[in-house]
Design a protein around this motif. Structure first.
Motif, short mmCIF file in Angstrom:
data_model
loop_
_atom_site.label_atom_id
_atom_site.label_comp_id
_atom_site.label_asym_id
_atom_site.label_seq_id
_atom_site.Cartn_x
_atom_site.Cartn_y
_atom_site.Cartn_z
N GLN A 185 101.23 76.17 40.13
CA GLN A 185 101.20 74.93 39.36
C GLN A 185 100.04 74.90 38.36
OE1 GLN A 185 100.59 71.41 41.62
NE2 GLN A 185 100.29 72.43 43.57
N TYR A 186 100.23 74.09 37.32
CA TYR A 186 99.17 73.86 36.35
C TYR A 186 98.62 72.46 36.55
CZ TYR A 186 96.61 73.28 32.04
OH TYR A 186 95.61 73.04 31.14
N LEU A 187 97.31 72.37 36.76
CA LEU A 187 96.66 71.07 36.95
C LEU A 187 95.88 70.76 35.68
CD1 LEU A 187 95.40 71.63 40.61
CD2 LEU A 187 97.39 70.32 39.88
N SER A 188 96.44 69.88 34.87
CA SER A 188 95.80 69.50 33.60
C SER A 188 94.62 68.57 33.87
CB SER A 188 96.81 68.78 32.71
OG SER A 188 97.15 67.53 33.33
N HIS A 189 93.84 68.34 32.84
CA HIS A 189 92.73 67.39 32.91
C HIS A 189 93.23 66.03 33.40
CE1 HIS A 189 88.64 66.27 31.70
NE2 HIS A 189 89.13 65.12 31.33
N LEU B 40 97.90 80.72 42.99
CA LEU B 40 98.33 79.41 43.45
C LEU B 40 98.39 78.38 42.33
CD1 LEU B 40 96.11 79.33 46.67
CD2 LEU B 40 98.55 79.86 46.55
N ALA B 41 97.38 78.38 41.48
CA ALA B 41 97.32 77.33 40.45
C ALA B 41 96.39 77.74 39.33
CB ALA B 41 96.83 76.03 41.07
N VAL B 42 96.64 77.17 38.18
CA VAL B 42 95.69 77.23 37.08
C VAL B 42 95.25 75.80 36.81
CG1 VAL B 42 95.32 77.83 34.67
CG2 VAL B 42 96.70 79.30 36.12
N MET B 43 93.96 75.59 36.73
CA MET B 43 93.42 74.25 36.56
C MET B 43 92.60 74.17 35.29
SD MET B 43 91.89 74.14 40.42
CE MET B 43 91.21 72.49 40.28
N ASP B 44 92.72 73.05 34.60
CA ASP B 44 91.76 72.76 33.54
C ASP B 44 90.37 72.87 34.14
OD1 ASP B 44 90.89 71.25 30.92
OD2 ASP B 44 89.97 70.22 32.61
N GLY B 45 89.45 73.51 33.43
CA GLY B 45 88.12 73.72 33.99
C GLY B 45 87.07 72.74 33.47
N ASN B 46 87.42 71.93 32.47
CA ASN B 46 86.40 71.06 31.87
C ASN B 46 85.99 69.94 32.82
OD1 ASN B 46 87.10 72.76 29.81
ND2 ASN B 46 87.11 71.18 28.23
N TRP B 47 86.96 69.36 33.54
CA TRP B 47 86.65 68.31 34.49
C TRP B 47 85.68 68.84 35.55
CZ3 TRP B 47 87.78 67.74 39.81
CH2 TRP B 47 87.56 66.45 40.33
N ILE B 48 85.97 70.02 36.05
CA ILE B 48 85.14 70.59 37.13
C ILE B 48 83.77 71.01 36.61
CG2 ILE B 48 84.96 72.55 38.71
CD1 ILE B 48 87.96 72.21 39.21
N THR B 49 83.70 71.49 35.38
CA THR B 49 82.39 71.88 34.81
C THR B 49 81.41 70.72 34.92
OG1 THR B 49 83.36 73.49 33.29
CG2 THR B 49 81.19 72.62 32.71
N GLY B 50 81.88 69.52 34.56
CA GLY B 50 81.02 68.35 34.66
C GLY B 50 80.77 67.95 36.09
N VAL B 51 81.84 67.79 36.84
CA VAL B 51 81.76 67.24 38.19
C VAL B 51 81.00 68.15 39.14
CG1 VAL B 51 83.19 66.81 40.22
CG2 VAL B 51 83.78 65.77 38.03
N ARG B 52 81.27 69.45 39.09
CA ARG B 52 80.66 70.36 40.06
C ARG B 52 79.15 70.44 39.84
NH1 ARG B 52 77.34 74.09 40.89
NH2 ARG B 52 77.87 74.77 38.82
N THR B 53 78.73 70.48 38.58
CA THR B 53 77.31 70.57 38.30
C THR B 53 76.61 69.30 38.74
OG1 THR B 53 77.88 71.93 36.39
CG2 THR B 53 75.63 71.10 36.50
N ALA B 54 77.19 68.14 38.39
CA ALA B 54 76.59 66.87 38.80
C ALA B 54 76.57 66.76 40.32
CB ALA B 54 77.37 65.71 38.19
#
Lengths: 239, 239
Positions: free
Chosen positions: A2-6, A98-112
């Protein structure tokens, strides 16, 4: 696959405590040898772009994550994002994609989340004033998460450009906080319970924050390798 | 974003010359600073699995490729592939995620193409006998590509397990070649115009191929870091 968009990731409404708990579990698993992260690998073509791939894996859940990041300042000039990322999720035993996910959401969230998880152990529970040195993506994601955990009243903002700073102040006001555009680093940092520094890693500025301006018990999170902090003043920290 | 499955990639019928020409262009672009590859990054959890991410980029076409690889021998015991890979293709200027591709097809083809491209410059045009030391995925992909370029008549095969060796011999016979299961390395290598060594990188075997057994003008391709070749015999090569 699956593709998980922003938009899809946002719509999942994953809460700050859920993110912090997931990250804490992974860090504990890493210490126990059940999760691993490889050194990042990168390409710097010399034309202002910066490319990076990171690889990490966990036994439970059995996920292997490869993140691809491209930083290209020319894209922000065109109205796009300077940093774009995607994550490929692979089963860490079978190798199935399994999946491809937009990475921009995680870039912010994971660092914070890494900062805020540290804050959960180190910062004062009644932190009310938070100062931002650097007003980009990381400032926003830190503000959002900190607001979920602390009784914030006031935001100090210092940024190189007025535009990003004003956008951050507007966001803080929309959340019901007082927002102050600080004149300089000393004014931003003084009186803050939490300081988040996130200047661009490409910044050529000489260090300009003196840690001795901090009030006792203040917590700082730096996503910028402490670039703006005067090295000789850092001995003031407990850890 | 599209997903290119193994079946889809096969159905494109990309020819050996097309692959060789694309690889040659990329190598020339790399020499000219218009294409780049980063060092691979990896995780070795210590339970027999091997995880890897690679990153490369090209200006023309503007593609950045991140490849994720998982080697897990337990999967072959279950009837699956020991090595599974996927490739995420990103626009190398905008950062847009363009496609996710099955990586297994390319793992075989790209490695064989590098060998065969070298052969195009170094091997005798009338090469007829090819020897395989190691009879896995790489042996098959090399055989397929070599058969497209050389007037092959005979295949020598030496492998640790009889099963893989017999499968390779059957494949060679199905292509119209004589196939010989060699008794030992000397028998395999003697008389060969091209030798492809591709033993597992996890092999603990002592080097067992003496380069002095080669006939003059023979070309060798090693996808196994020359592990099976006796180091002291390697001085025989022109390059």
């Amino acid at each position: 696959m699956q593709y998980l968009s922003h938009e899809r990731l946002i719509s999942l409404n994953i809460t700050t405590p859920e993110i912090l708990n997931a990250l804490e579990k992974l860090l504990r698993d890493q210490a126990a040898g059940k999760a691993h992260a490889a050194p990042k690998t990168m390409i710097v073509p010399g034309d202002g772009r910066y490319m990076m791939a990171t690889l990490s894996t966990s036994d439970e859940p059995p996920f292997m994550a490869t993140k691809t990041v491209l930083l290209n300042q020319e894209n922000s000039a065109k109205g796009g994002d300077a940093i774009n990322a995607s994550i490929t999720l692979t089963h860490s035993q079978s190798g199935e994609t399994l999946a491809v996910m937009d990475g921009n959401w995680i870039t912010g969230v994971r660092t914070a989340a890494a900062s805020v998880l540290a804050a959960r152990y180190l910062a004062k529970k009644d932190a009310a004033v938070v100062a931002f040195i650097g007003c980009g993506v990381q400032a926003h994601s830190h503000l959002n998460m900190l607001a979920d955990l602390y009784p914030l009243t006031t935001v100090h903002a210092l940024g190189k450009g007025a535009k990003n700073r004003d956008v951050l102040c507007d966001a803080a006001r929309a959340m019901g906080f007082e927002a102050v555009a600080s004149e300089n680093a000393q004014q931003a940092v003084e009186g803050a319970d939490i300081v988040v520094s996130s200047i661009p890693l490409t910044s050529q500025a000489a260090p300009f924050i003196d840690a001795s301006w901090l009030k006792p018990g203040a917590f700082i999170a730096s996503t910028d390798s402490c670039l703006p902090w005067m090295n000789e003043s850092l001995g003031i920290f407990d850890r």
